[in-house]
Design a protein around this motif. Sequence first.
Motif, short mmCIF file in Angstrom:
data_model
loop_
_atom_site.label_atom_id
_atom_site.label_comp_id
_atom_site.label_asym_id
_atom_site.label_seq_id
_atom_site.Cartn_x
_atom_site.Cartn_y
_atom_site.Cartn_z
N LEU A 1 0.84 -1.20 0.00
CA LEU A 1 0.00 0.00 0.00
C LEU A 1 0.87 1.25 0.00
CD1 LEU A 1 -2.65 -1.13 2.64
CD2 LEU A 1 -2.81 -1.23 0.14
N PRO A 2 0.33 2.40 -0.43
CA PRO A 2 1.12 3.63 -0.44
C PRO A 2 1.77 3.88 0.92
CG PRO A 2 -0.90 3.97 -1.65
CD PRO A 2 -1.01 2.62 -0.98
N SER A 3 3.11 3.99 0.91
CA SER A 3 3.91 4.15 2.12
C SER A 3 5.37 4.25 1.71
CB SER A 3 3.71 2.95 3.06
OG SER A 3 3.98 1.74 2.38
N THR A 4 6.23 4.50 2.70
CA THR A 4 7.68 4.45 2.49
C THR A 4 8.22 3.44 3.49
OG1 THR A 4 7.76 6.74 1.76
CG2 THR A 4 9.83 5.75 2.45
N LEU A 5 8.86 2.38 2.99
CA LEU A 5 9.31 1.25 3.80
C LEU A 5 10.75 0.89 3.47
CD1 LEU A 5 6.14 -0.96 3.17
CD2 LEU A 5 6.52 0.57 5.11
N ASN A 6 11.38 0.10 4.36
CA ASN A 6 12.72 -0.43 4.11
C ASN A 6 12.66 -1.94 4.26
OD1 ASN A 6 15.45 -1.46 5.41
ND2 ASN A 6 15.89 0.22 4.01
N PHE A 7 13.06 -2.65 3.21
CA PHE A 7 13.09 -4.11 3.21
C PHE A 7 14.53 -4.60 3.23
CE2 PHE A 7 8.90 -3.42 1.45
CZ PHE A 7 8.15 -4.46 1.98
N GLY A 8 14.82 -5.61 4.03
CA GLY A 8 16.11 -6.28 4.02
C GLY A 8 16.02 -7.53 3.18
N THR A 9 17.15 -7.94 2.60
CA THR A 9 17.19 -9.15 1.78
C THR A 9 18.22 -10.13 2.34
OG1 THR A 9 18.87 -8.27 0.29
CG2 THR A 9 16.57 -7.88 -0.32
N ALA A 10 17.89 -11.40 2.32
CA ALA A 10 18.85 -12.44 2.68
C ALA A 10 19.51 -12.96 1.41
CB ALA A 10 18.14 -13.56 3.43
#
Length: 104
Positions: free
Chosen positions: A41-50
């Motif tokens: 959904l509309p937002s600002t997020l930070n995702f980590g990757t393995a």
Amino acid sequence: MSIQFDNVTVLKKGNVYFDGKCVSHTVLFADGTKKTLGVILPSTLNFGTASPEIMEIVSGSCRIRLKGEEAWNTYGAGTQFSVPGNSSFDIEVTETVDYVCHYG
């Protein structure tokens, strides 16, 4: 890009992140590979990757900034971007994003 995946197993329990701003389901393939199908959904997020990931944007619009980079890049329906393993990325969703995440 294919519009469907055939002969797969879909896990019933959803993956819910960031208080419901991102929801996905895991899809398992006969060859042992895994993908997730989801919505952000509309937002600002930070995702980590393995592991390394390719994010395929099915619909919507977003801006991405990879870890260590200053520039933001815009992606929309029919585009994709790659994220290295053991990394992260910022995503700013301006129009709800429907995506497929390809792992490995």
